[in-house]
Write an enzyme that holds these catalytic residues in place. Sequence first.
Site, PDB file in Angstrom:
ATOM      1  N   TYR A  31       0.840  -1.199   0.000  1.00 38.69           N
ATOM      2  CA  TYR A  31       0.000   0.000   0.000  1.00 38.69           C
ATOM      3  C   TYR A  31       0.873   1.245   0.000  1.00 38.69           C
ATOM      4  O   TYR A  31       2.088   1.179   0.216  1.00 38.69           O
ATOM      5  CB  TYR A  31      -0.937   0.004   1.213  1.00 38.69           C
ATOM      6  CG  TYR A  31      -0.258   0.357   2.531  1.00 38.69           C
ATOM      7  CD1 TYR A  31       0.605  -0.531   3.156  1.00 38.69           C
ATOM      8  CD2 TYR A  31      -0.466   1.601   3.134  1.00 38.69           C
ATOM      9  CE1 TYR A  31       1.239  -0.198   4.345  1.00 38.69           C
ATOM     10  CE2 TYR A  31       0.155   1.930   4.326  1.00 38.69           C
ATOM     11  CZ  TYR A  31       1.008   1.033   4.930  1.00 38.69           C
ATOM     12  OH  TYR A  31       1.635   1.369   6.099  1.00 38.69           O
ATOM     13  N   LYS A 147       6.470  -1.933   1.881  1.00 42.54           N
ATOM     14  CA  LYS A 147       5.306  -1.337   2.545  1.00 42.54           C
ATOM     15  C   LYS A 147       4.115  -2.284   2.410  1.00 42.54           C
ATOM     16  O   LYS A 147       3.150  -2.010   1.701  1.00 42.54           O
ATOM     17  CB  LYS A 147       5.008   0.041   1.939  1.00 42.54           C
ATOM     18  CG  LYS A 147       4.202   0.941   2.853  1.00 42.54           C
ATOM     19  CD  LYS A 147       4.257   2.372   2.387  1.00 42.54           C
ATOM     20  CE  LYS A 147       3.341   3.302   3.163  1.00 42.54           C
ATOM     21  NZ  LYS A 147       3.511   3.295   4.607  1.00 42.54           N
ATOM     22  N   GLU A 179      12.599   2.299  13.698  1.00 44.47           N
ATOM     23  CA  GLU A 179      11.649   3.362  13.356  1.00 44.47           C
ATOM     24  C   GLU A 179      10.519   3.411  14.363  1.00 44.47           C
ATOM     25  O   GLU A 179      10.456   2.596  15.281  1.00 44.47           O
ATOM     26  CB  GLU A 179      11.123   3.212  11.921  1.00 44.47           C
ATOM     27  CG  GLU A 179      10.815   1.811  11.508  1.00 44.47           C
ATOM     28  CD  GLU A 179      10.417   1.655  10.033  1.00 44.47           C
ATOM     29  OE1 GLU A 179      10.302   2.644   9.294  1.00 44.47           O
ATOM     30  OE2 GLU A 179      10.184   0.510   9.639  1.00 44.47           O
ATOM     31  N   LEU A 203      11.419   1.221   6.610  1.00 44.38           N
ATOM     32  CA  LEU A 203      10.800   1.690   5.376  1.00 44.38           C
ATOM     33  C   LEU A 203      11.532   2.953   4.938  1.00 44.38           C
ATOM     34  O   LEU A 203      11.816   3.826   5.761  1.00 44.38           O
ATOM     35  CB  LEU A 203       9.326   2.017   5.610  1.00 44.38           C
ATOM     36  CG  LEU A 203       8.601   2.458   4.332  1.00 44.38           C
ATOM     37  CD1 LEU A 203       8.318   1.256   3.445  1.00 44.38           C
ATOM     38  CD2 LEU A 203       7.316   3.186   4.655  1.00 44.38           C
TER      39      LEU A 203
HETATM   40  N1  PDD Z   1       3.169   4.954   7.162  1.00 46.36           N
HETATM   41  N2  PDD Z   1       7.928   3.708   8.563  1.00 46.36           N
HETATM   42  C1  PDD Z   1       6.790   2.994   8.590  1.00 46.36           C
HETATM   43  C2  PDD Z   1       6.796   1.649   9.214  1.00 46.36           C
HETATM   44  C3  PDD Z   1       5.607   3.540   8.030  1.00 46.36           C
HETATM   45  O1  PDD Z   1       4.481   2.817   8.039  1.00 46.36           O
HETATM   46  C4  PDD Z   1       5.633   4.840   7.463  1.00 46.36           C
HETATM   47  C5  PDD Z   1       4.428   5.487   6.842  1.00 46.36           C
HETATM   48  C6  PDD Z   1       6.850   5.545   7.463  1.00 46.36           C
HETATM   49  C7  PDD Z   1       6.979   6.918   6.850  1.00 46.36           C
HETATM   50  O2  PDD Z   1       6.881   6.861   5.441  1.00 46.36           O
HETATM   51  P1  PDD Z   1       6.350   8.092   4.583  1.00 46.36           P
HETATM   52  O3  PDD Z   1       7.211   9.264   4.936  1.00 46.36           O
HETATM   53  O4  PDD Z   1       6.556   7.659   3.177  1.00 46.36           O
HETATM   54  O5  PDD Z   1       4.916   8.324   4.937  1.00 46.36           O
HETATM   55  C8  PDD Z   1       7.972   4.946   8.019  1.00 46.36           C
HETATM   56  C9  PDD Z   1       1.959   5.475   6.554  1.00 46.36           C
HETATM   57  C10 PDD Z   1       1.813   6.952   6.643  1.00 46.36           C
HETATM   58  C11 PDD Z   1       0.784   4.710   7.104  1.00 46.36           C
HETATM   59  O6  PDD Z   1       0.949   3.518   7.337  1.00 46.36           O
HETATM   60  O7  PDD Z   1      -0.300   5.284   7.285  1.00 46.36           O
END
Ligand code: PDD
Length: 279
Positions: A31, A147, A179, A203
Amino acid sequence: TISYWNGRYLPLDEVHVSPLDRGFLFADGLYEVTAAYNGRLFEPEAHIARLQRGLSELRIDCTLSAGDWLAIMERLATESGITGDLTVYLQVTRGAAANRGHAFPAGVTPSVFGMASPLKRPPAAWRDQGVAAITIPDIRWGRCDLKTVALLGSVLAQQAATDAGVVDALQLRDGLVTEGAATNVFVVKDGAIATPLNDNRILQGITRTVILRLAAEAGLQLVERDIPAAELDSADEIWIASTTKEITPVTSLNGKPVGSGAPGMVWRRLFALFAERLG
Ligand code: PDD
């Protein structure tokens, strides 16, 4: 609100997913969450590139091109009926096979879903005072660079934060920071910014990539490296970063103040640059 389902645009409540869909049975899918501010998608190409890399890593044969993805995102954003800022959610699973079996089924078509939702931006108090976080063990699998919709690790981490009455849970693996529950982590000491290496343990966040770029442009010192958990205790600043949390200062960790206990100077400088890009 309008959604996208396998080539068609239709109301969300008219989307029906097969119980044999491998997303449902195996979490066999990926996703993306992309923000749109004032009607403009933020870094859509980077989100699309990450999705396409993941699909290729998982050998999910999705025929949509980068241009197709952008068109879907734009249409969901503009026809959502949402007036303020929003997020576009995209999901691809390997599809629905005739029978349940772990190995890739032959002849399935990936299921592609998209929807737009209102974006609740981080409250002003998060920028004024920062937020609290805890640390927890990272119990996730070895491909956190993908992801995937297999989010139970993130779900449990976020619930641990919620149970503790804090905003995020910073995960520790082998004594190192990985993270947050769904955020990337940054640590500042004596003006130098550090963030965990871009490998299978985290990620590669798009917000993280933007921060790397902004720091380089501003001449701020930023290194990607392993961060021992002990550095969290001595940090001047800690930040969490994601599409929905933007760049948020963590000013309390495990009940103790981080640095001065207020959002730091380096965060202030970087966030100002970041906020300029959102409008
Ligand atoms: N999640 N690390 C993890 C495990 C994440 O699920 C996310 C983002 C990030 C940050 O990635 P980005 O900057 O591309 O949003 C880091 C999204 C926002 C979610 O699951 O809703």
